[in-house]
Design a protein around this motif. Structure first.
Motif, PDB file in Angstrom:
ATOM      1  N   GLU A   1      -3.748  -0.238  -3.069  1.00 14.93           N
ATOM      2  CA  GLU A   1      -4.657   0.211  -2.022  1.00 14.93           C
ATOM      3  C   GLU A   1      -4.047  -0.120  -0.660  1.00 14.93           C
ATOM      4  O   GLU A   1      -3.177  -0.986  -0.548  1.00 14.93           O
ATOM      5  CB  GLU A   1      -6.010  -0.502  -2.174  1.00 14.93           C
ATOM      6  N   LEU A   2      -4.565   0.561   0.368  1.00 15.58           N
ATOM      7  CA  LEU A   2      -4.054   0.335   1.717  1.00 15.58           C
ATOM      8  C   LEU A   2      -4.143  -1.145   2.106  1.00 15.58           C
ATOM      9  O   LEU A   2      -3.238  -1.694   2.732  1.00 15.58           O
ATOM     10  CB  LEU A   2      -4.834   1.174   2.733  1.00 15.58           C
ATOM     11  N   GLY A   3      -5.232  -1.779   1.705  1.00 14.27           N
ATOM     12  CA  GLY A   3      -5.452  -3.178   2.069  1.00 14.27           C
ATOM     13  C   GLY A   3      -4.513  -4.158   1.386  1.00 14.27           C
ATOM     14  O   GLY A   3      -4.510  -5.346   1.718  1.00 14.27           O
ATOM     15  N   ASP A   4      -3.722  -3.667   0.455  1.00 18.34           N
ATOM     16  CA  ASP A   4      -2.745  -4.540  -0.209  1.00 18.34           C
ATOM     17  C   ASP A   4      -1.497  -4.713   0.647  1.00 18.34           C
ATOM     18  O   ASP A   4      -0.652  -5.564   0.348  1.00 18.34           O
ATOM     19  CB  ASP A   4      -2.342  -3.957  -1.566  1.00 18.34           C
ATOM     20  N   SER A   5      -1.370  -3.924   1.696  1.00 17.92           N
ATOM     21  CA  SER A   5      -0.217  -4.042   2.585  1.00 17.92           C
ATOM     22  C   SER A   5      -0.203  -5.437   3.201  1.00 17.92           C
ATOM     23  O   SER A   5      -1.183  -5.868   3.816  1.00 17.92           O
ATOM     24  CB  SER A   5      -0.276  -2.989   3.701  1.00 17.92           C
ATOM     25  N   ALA A   6       0.893  -6.142   3.011  1.00 22.64           N
ATOM     26  CA  ALA A   6       1.005  -7.528   3.460  1.00 22.64           C
ATOM     27  C   ALA A   6       2.409  -8.007   3.107  1.00 22.64           C
ATOM     28  O   ALA A   6       3.203  -7.277   2.514  1.00 22.64           O
ATOM     29  CB  ALA A   6      -0.032  -8.413   2.765  1.00 22.64           C
ATOM     30  N   VAL A   7       2.677  -9.258   3.462  1.00 24.77           N
ATOM     31  CA  VAL A   7       3.900  -9.897   2.986  1.00 24.77           C
ATOM     32  C   VAL A   7       3.508 -10.869   1.882  1.00 24.77           C
ATOM     33  O   VAL A   7       2.603 -11.698   2.061  1.00 24.77           O
ATOM     34  CB  VAL A   7       4.642 -10.655   4.108  1.00 24.77           C
ATOM     35  N   TYR A   8       4.158 -10.771   0.750  1.00 27.50           N
ATOM     36  CA  TYR A   8       3.856 -11.616  -0.397  1.00 27.50           C
ATOM     37  C   TYR A   8       4.973 -12.644  -0.553  1.00 27.50           C
ATOM     38  O   TYR A   8       6.154 -12.301  -0.609  1.00 27.50           O
ATOM     39  CB  TYR A   8       3.715 -10.767  -1.666  1.00 27.50           C
ATOM     40  N   PHE A   9       4.571 -13.893  -0.604  1.00 29.12           N
ATOM     41  CA  PHE A   9       5.531 -14.980  -0.735  1.00 29.12           C
ATOM     42  C   PHE A   9       5.355 -15.674  -2.072  1.00 29.12           C
ATOM     43  O   PHE A   9       4.244 -15.995  -2.498  1.00 29.12           O
ATOM     44  CB  PHE A   9       5.334 -16.026   0.368  1.00 29.12           C
ATOM     45  N   CYS A  10       6.483 -15.933  -2.688  1.00 32.16           N
ATOM     46  CA  CYS A  10       6.530 -16.775  -3.865  1.00 32.16           C
ATOM     47  C   CYS A  10       6.935 -18.180  -3.412  1.00 32.16           C
ATOM     48  O   CYS A  10       7.673 -18.330  -2.419  1.00 32.16           O
ATOM     49  CB  CYS A  10       7.567 -16.194  -4.829  1.00 32.16           C
ATOM     50  N   ALA A  11       6.463 -19.187  -4.095  1.00 30.21           N
ATOM     51  CA  ALA A  11       6.833 -20.569  -3.769  1.00 30.21           C
ATOM     52  C   ALA A  11       6.894 -21.371  -5.059  1.00 30.21           C
ATOM     53  O   ALA A  11       6.353 -20.961  -6.093  1.00 30.21           O
ATOM     54  CB  ALA A  11       5.833 -21.190  -2.793  1.00 30.21           C
TER      55      ALA A  11
ATOM     56  N   PRO B   1      11.821 -15.713   0.521  1.00 26.64           N
ATOM     57  CA  PRO B   1      11.928 -14.995   1.800  1.00 26.64           C
ATOM     58  C   PRO B   1      10.824 -13.977   2.041  1.00 26.64           C
ATOM     59  O   PRO B   1      10.688 -13.463   3.140  1.00 26.64           O
ATOM     60  CB  PRO B   1      13.290 -14.299   1.698  1.00 26.64           C
ATOM     61  N   GLY B   2      10.046 -13.696   1.009  1.00 29.49           N
ATOM     62  CA  GLY B   2       8.939 -12.757   1.182  1.00 29.49           C
ATOM     63  C   GLY B   2       9.284 -11.342   0.779  1.00 29.49           C
ATOM     64  O   GLY B   2      10.447 -10.921   0.807  1.00 29.49           O
ATOM     65  N   THR B   3       8.254 -10.599   0.375  1.00 26.91           N
ATOM     66  CA  THR B   3       8.367  -9.173   0.090  1.00 26.91           C
ATOM     67  C   THR B   3       7.346  -8.461   0.957  1.00 26.91           C
ATOM     68  O   THR B   3       6.144  -8.723   0.844  1.00 26.91           O
ATOM     69  CB  THR B   3       8.073  -8.869  -1.396  1.00 26.91           C
TER      70      THR B   3
END
Lengths: 116, 112
Positions: free
Chosen positions: A82-92, A109-111
């Motif tokens: 969905e449009l609202g999923d647009s973001a930067v996703y970080f793993c840690a 570094p993020g996606t």
């Protein structure tokens, strides 16, 4: 010798598609996390896994499904984007929290996901 | 909901000056951590201070923690252009199993 790596770095896709983000850590940690950072830079935890078991699930829509094939990998699959999923996703990742407490976390570094 | 709130939201200083930013939080914590995020990059851990500590130093960084006021401060001394980044505080609780609650961050710009 990257400690926490993620692929891809950028992901541009259409609404309704399914996509996956992969994360790997070579720090020997037992615990891994997914975070979402929105356009205002708010960073919020989504999931954490300890030794391949789900520990934290922060009321994330079930379109998001994490999978941990082994303790060095934690992937994130997202269905019906969905449009609202647009973001930067970080793993840690971190050492196993001792006594339920928190410890230093090491971030990838993020996606950057853009849903059109 | 956000646990930590940083103040100020943005800070612009000259090289050589000190930069101070504050973090307030709402619930009891086990530790408080500060992270730095350069533009377009991941977060880098700077320093962790436990709830029974009041002050901690690491190089040019000094962190204080006042649990009675539920607040922390990060001081960067003799700032450099390379310190330009967003700085986040994150709190951890005893029963949270690794869950960190992040604030919205302070954006610091250091001009030469």
């Amino acid at each position: 010798d990257t400690a926490v790596s993620q692929t891809p770095k950028y992901l541009v896709t259409q609404m309704g598609n399914d996509k996956s983000i992969k994360c790997e850590q070579n720090l020997g940690h037992d615990t891994m996390y997914w975070y979402k950072q929105d356009s205002k830079k708010f960073l919020k935890i989504m999931f954490s896994y300890n030794n391949k078991e789900l520990i934290i699930n922060e009321t994330v829509p079930n379109r998001f499904s994490p999978k941990s094939p082994d303790k060095a990998h934690l992937n994130l699959h997202i269905n019906s984007l969905e449009l609202g999923d647009s973001a930067v996703y970080f793993c840690a990742s971190s050492q196993t929290p001792s006594g339920g407490r928190t410890d230093t976390q090491y971030f990838g570094p993020g996606t950057r996901l853009t849903v059109l | 909901s956000q646990q930590g709130e940083e103040d100020p939201q943005a800070l612009s200083i000259q090289e050589g000056e000190n930069a101070t930013m504050n973090c307030s939080y709402k619930t009891s914590i086990n530790n408080l951590q500060w992270y730095r995020q350069n533009s377009g990059r991941g977060l880098v851990h700077l320093i962790l201070i436990r709830s029974n500590e009041r002050e901690k130093h690491s190089g040019r960084l000094r962190v204080t923690l006042d649990t009675s006021k539920k607040s922390s401060s990060l001081l960067i001394t003799a700032s450099r252009a390379a310190d330009t980044a967003s700085y986040f505080c994150a709190t951890g609780r005893t029963d949270s199993w690794g869950k960190l609650q992040f604030g919205a961050g302070t954006q610091v710009v250091v001009t030469p």
